[in-house]
Design a protein around this motif. Structure first.
Motif, PDB file in Angstrom:
ATOM      1  N   MET A   1      16.327  -1.700   8.451  1.00  0.00           N
ATOM      2  CA  MET A   1      16.936  -0.266   8.942  1.00  0.00           C
ATOM      3  C   MET A   1      15.852   0.699   8.846  1.00  0.00           C
ATOM      4  O   MET A   1      16.350   1.857   8.581  1.00  0.00           O
ATOM      5  CB  MET A   1      17.847  -0.251   7.851  1.00  0.00           C
ATOM      6  CG  MET A   1      18.954  -1.092   7.420  1.00  0.00           C
ATOM      7  SD  MET A   1      20.332   0.216   7.791  1.00  0.00           S
ATOM      8  CE  MET A   1      21.795  -1.303   8.085  1.00  0.00           C
ATOM      9  N   PRO A   2      14.861   0.555   9.376  1.00  0.00           N
ATOM     10  CA  PRO A   2      13.611   1.375   9.578  1.00  0.00           C
ATOM     11  C   PRO A   2      14.099   2.492  10.241  1.00  0.00           C
ATOM     12  O   PRO A   2      13.757   3.774   9.972  1.00  0.00           O
ATOM     13  CB  PRO A   2      12.573   0.927   9.951  1.00  0.00           C
ATOM     14  CG  PRO A   2      12.602  -0.710   9.809  1.00  0.00           C
ATOM     15  CD  PRO A   2      14.189  -0.720   9.919  1.00  0.00           C
ATOM     16  N   PHE A   3      14.824   2.429  11.133  1.00  0.00           N
ATOM     17  CA  PHE A   3      15.359   3.561  11.991  1.00  0.00           C
ATOM     18  C   PHE A   3      16.251   4.581  11.254  1.00  0.00           C
ATOM     19  O   PHE A   3      16.011   5.695  11.488  1.00  0.00           O
ATOM     20  CB  PHE A   3      16.537   2.970  13.304  1.00  0.00           C
ATOM     21  CG  PHE A   3      17.100   4.015  13.914  1.00  0.00           C
ATOM     22  CD1 PHE A   3      16.390   4.670  15.046  1.00  0.00           C
ATOM     23  CD2 PHE A   3      18.523   4.336  13.937  1.00  0.00           C
ATOM     24  CE1 PHE A   3      17.003   5.711  15.586  1.00  0.00           C
ATOM     25  CE2 PHE A   3      19.063   5.409  14.686  1.00  0.00           C
ATOM     26  CZ  PHE A   3      18.173   6.034  15.684  1.00  0.00           C
ATOM     27  N   PHE A   4      17.057   4.211  10.303  1.00  0.00           N
ATOM     28  CA  PHE A   4      17.808   5.041   9.323  1.00  0.00           C
ATOM     29  C   PHE A   4      16.837   5.765   8.489  1.00  0.00           C
ATOM     30  O   PHE A   4      17.146   6.963   8.154  1.00  0.00           O
ATOM     31  CB  PHE A   4      18.917   4.381   8.629  1.00  0.00           C
ATOM     32  CG  PHE A   4      19.981   3.856   9.421  1.00  0.00           C
ATOM     33  CD1 PHE A   4      20.869   5.004   9.961  1.00  0.00           C
ATOM     34  CD2 PHE A   4      20.290   2.509   9.341  1.00  0.00           C
ATOM     35  CE1 PHE A   4      22.050   4.440  10.625  1.00  0.00           C
ATOM     36  CE2 PHE A   4      21.426   2.291  10.187  1.00  0.00           C
ATOM     37  CZ  PHE A   4      22.274   2.910  10.754  1.00  0.00           C
ATOM     38  N   SER A   5      15.930   5.039   8.074  1.00  0.00           N
ATOM     39  CA  SER A   5      14.737   5.903   7.135  1.00  0.00           C
ATOM     40  C   SER A   5      14.196   6.811   7.773  1.00  0.00           C
ATOM     41  O   SER A   5      13.910   7.834   7.037  1.00  0.00           O
ATOM     42  CB  SER A   5      13.923   4.822   6.406  1.00  0.00           C
ATOM     43  OG  SER A   5      13.205   4.241   7.571  1.00  0.00           O
ATOM     44  N   SER A   6      13.947   7.113   9.124  1.00  0.00           N
ATOM     45  CA  SER A   6      13.382   8.068   9.639  1.00  0.00           C
ATOM     46  C   SER A   6      14.390   9.234  10.059  1.00  0.00           C
ATOM     47  O   SER A   6      13.977  10.170  10.165  1.00  0.00           O
ATOM     48  CB  SER A   6      12.587   7.751  11.049  1.00  0.00           C
ATOM     49  OG  SER A   6      13.699   7.098  11.843  1.00  0.00           O
ATOM     50  N   LEU A   7      15.567   8.980   9.941  1.00  0.00           N
ATOM     51  CA  LEU A   7      16.775   9.916  10.457  1.00  0.00           C
ATOM     52  C   LEU A   7      16.965  10.952   9.070  1.00  0.00           C
ATOM     53  O   LEU A   7      17.507  11.820   9.450  1.00  0.00           O
ATOM     54  CB  LEU A   7      17.795   9.299  10.993  1.00  0.00           C
ATOM     55  CG  LEU A   7      17.444   8.686  12.365  1.00  0.00           C
ATOM     56  CD1 LEU A   7      19.073   8.026  12.984  1.00  0.00           C
ATOM     57  CD2 LEU A   7      17.128  10.120  13.232  1.00  0.00           C
ATOM     58  N   LEU A   8      17.296  10.157   7.963  1.00  0.00           N
ATOM     59  CA  LEU A   8      17.977  10.644   6.911  1.00  0.00           C
ATOM     60  C   LEU A   8      16.884  10.726   5.549  1.00  0.00           C
ATOM     61  O   LEU A   8      16.147   9.517   5.539  1.00  0.00           O
ATOM     62  CB  LEU A   8      18.939   9.637   6.463  1.00  0.00           C
ATOM     63  CG  LEU A   8      20.095   9.574   7.496  1.00  0.00           C
ATOM     64  CD1 LEU A   8      21.192   8.450   6.745  1.00  0.00           C
ATOM     65  CD2 LEU A   8      20.886  10.924   7.515  1.00  0.00           C
ATOM     66  N   PRO A   9      16.901  11.597   4.900  1.00  0.00           N
ATOM     67  CA  PRO A   9      16.319  11.599   3.528  1.00  0.00           C
ATOM     68  C   PRO A   9      16.466  10.646   2.777  1.00  0.00           C
ATOM     69  O   PRO A   9      17.833  10.019   2.772  1.00  0.00           O
ATOM     70  CB  PRO A   9      16.532  12.939   3.001  1.00  0.00           C
ATOM     71  CG  PRO A   9      17.671  13.890   3.797  1.00  0.00           C
ATOM     72  CD  PRO A   9      17.966  12.659   4.860  1.00  0.00           C
ATOM     73  N   PRO A  10      15.831  10.029   1.862  1.00  0.00           N
ATOM     74  CA  PRO A  10      15.838   8.881   1.024  1.00  0.00           C
ATOM     75  C   PRO A  10      17.084   9.184  -0.147  1.00  0.00           C
ATOM     76  O   PRO A  10      17.565   8.079  -0.456  1.00  0.00           O
ATOM     77  CB  PRO A  10      14.372   8.689   0.132  1.00  0.00           C
ATOM     78  CG  PRO A  10      13.510   9.499   0.899  1.00  0.00           C
ATOM     79  CD  PRO A  10      14.283  10.630   1.795  1.00  0.00           C
ATOM     80  N   THR A  11      17.210  10.302  -0.243  1.00  0.00           N
ATOM     81  CA  THR A  11      18.581  10.492  -1.223  1.00  0.00           C
ATOM     82  C   THR A  11      19.860  10.655  -0.682  1.00  0.00           C
ATOM     83  O   THR A  11      20.798  10.192  -1.235  1.00  0.00           O
ATOM     84  CB  THR A  11      18.344  11.940  -1.933  1.00  0.00           C
ATOM     85  OG1 THR A  11      18.045  13.196  -0.909  1.00  0.00           O
ATOM     86  CG2 THR A  11      17.101  12.074  -2.729  1.00  0.00           C
ATOM     87  N   LEU A  12      19.950  10.870   0.611  1.00  0.00           N
ATOM     88  CA  LEU A  12      21.068  10.924   1.479  1.00  0.00           C
ATOM     89  C   LEU A  12      21.453   9.452   2.126  1.00  0.00           C
ATOM     90  O   LEU A  12      22.590   9.116   2.200  1.00  0.00           O
ATOM     91  CB  LEU A  12      20.848  11.811   2.751  1.00  0.00           C
ATOM     92  CG  LEU A  12      22.304  12.134   3.231  1.00  0.00           C
ATOM     93  CD1 LEU A  12      23.403  12.602   2.461  1.00  0.00           C
ATOM     94  CD2 LEU A  12      21.894  13.221   4.450  1.00  0.00           C
ATOM     95  N   MET A  13      20.456   8.524   2.615  1.00  0.00           N
ATOM     96  CA  MET A  13      20.524   7.453   3.344  1.00  0.00           C
ATOM     97  C   MET A  13      21.595   6.600   2.493  1.00  0.00           C
ATOM     98  O   MET A  13      22.517   5.936   2.969  1.00  0.00           O
ATOM     99  CB  MET A  13      19.303   6.675   3.550  1.00  0.00           C
ATOM    100  CG  MET A  13      19.646   5.482   4.467  1.00  0.00           C
ATOM    101  SD  MET A  13      17.918   4.708   4.968  1.00  0.00           S
ATOM    102  CE  MET A  13      16.948   4.752   3.554  1.00  0.00           C
ATOM    103  N   PRO A  14      21.530   6.209   1.089  1.00  0.00           N
ATOM    104  CA  PRO A  14      22.251   5.178   0.413  1.00  0.00           C
ATOM    105  C   PRO A  14      23.738   5.741   0.298  1.00  0.00           C
ATOM    106  O   PRO A  14      24.846   5.136   0.439  1.00  0.00           O
ATOM    107  CB  PRO A  14      21.685   5.232  -0.786  1.00  0.00           C
ATOM    108  CG  PRO A  14      20.784   6.027  -1.245  1.00  0.00           C
ATOM    109  CD  PRO A  14      20.096   6.840   0.192  1.00  0.00           C
TER     110      PRO A  14
END
Length: 121
Positions: free
Chosen positions: A1-14
């Protein structure tokens, strides 16, 4: 899921991943109730297939979320998200009414979640 990690801040992704996973899981657990005439085995197999996609989202949500949240916070977040998703699902998909006592009960659970996220220690 590296793609998501570049789109969303770490606090929002989960949070986003947990919302998505809960939508899948709610359909897996309760979606078949709209089709009670289908054989139970079909409902079980369909639910199992849907749940696979839930796990594909929930596991990364918890893995990435553990970098910024405690496991207690992640579990609390998941439970509150589950209630929000379920409330919408029961009204929109199952066409069941949402009563004031449901709202009060969910609000009390949300109040408990508020205390989980406080840093008083």
């Amino acid at each position: 899921m590296p793609f998501f990690s570049s789109l969303l801040p770490p606090t929002l992704m989960p949070i986003v991943l947990l919302f998505a996973s809960n939508i899948f899981m709610t359909f897996a657990w309760y979606g078949h109730l709209k089709h009670k005439s289908s054989p139970l085995l079909i409902a079980i197999l369909a639910s199992w297939g849907i749940a696979f996609f839930e796990y594909c989202l929930a596991v990364p949500a918890n893995r990435y979320g553990s970098a910024v949240y405690s496991t207690v916070e992640l579990k609390t977040m998941q439970e509150v998200i589950t209630l929000v998703v379920f409330a919408g699902f029961s009204v929109l998909w199952l066409k069941e009414p949402f009563h004031w006592n449901h709202l009060i009960g969910f609000a009390l659970i949300a109040l408990g979640a508020f205390f989980i996220f406080q840093k008083w220690s």
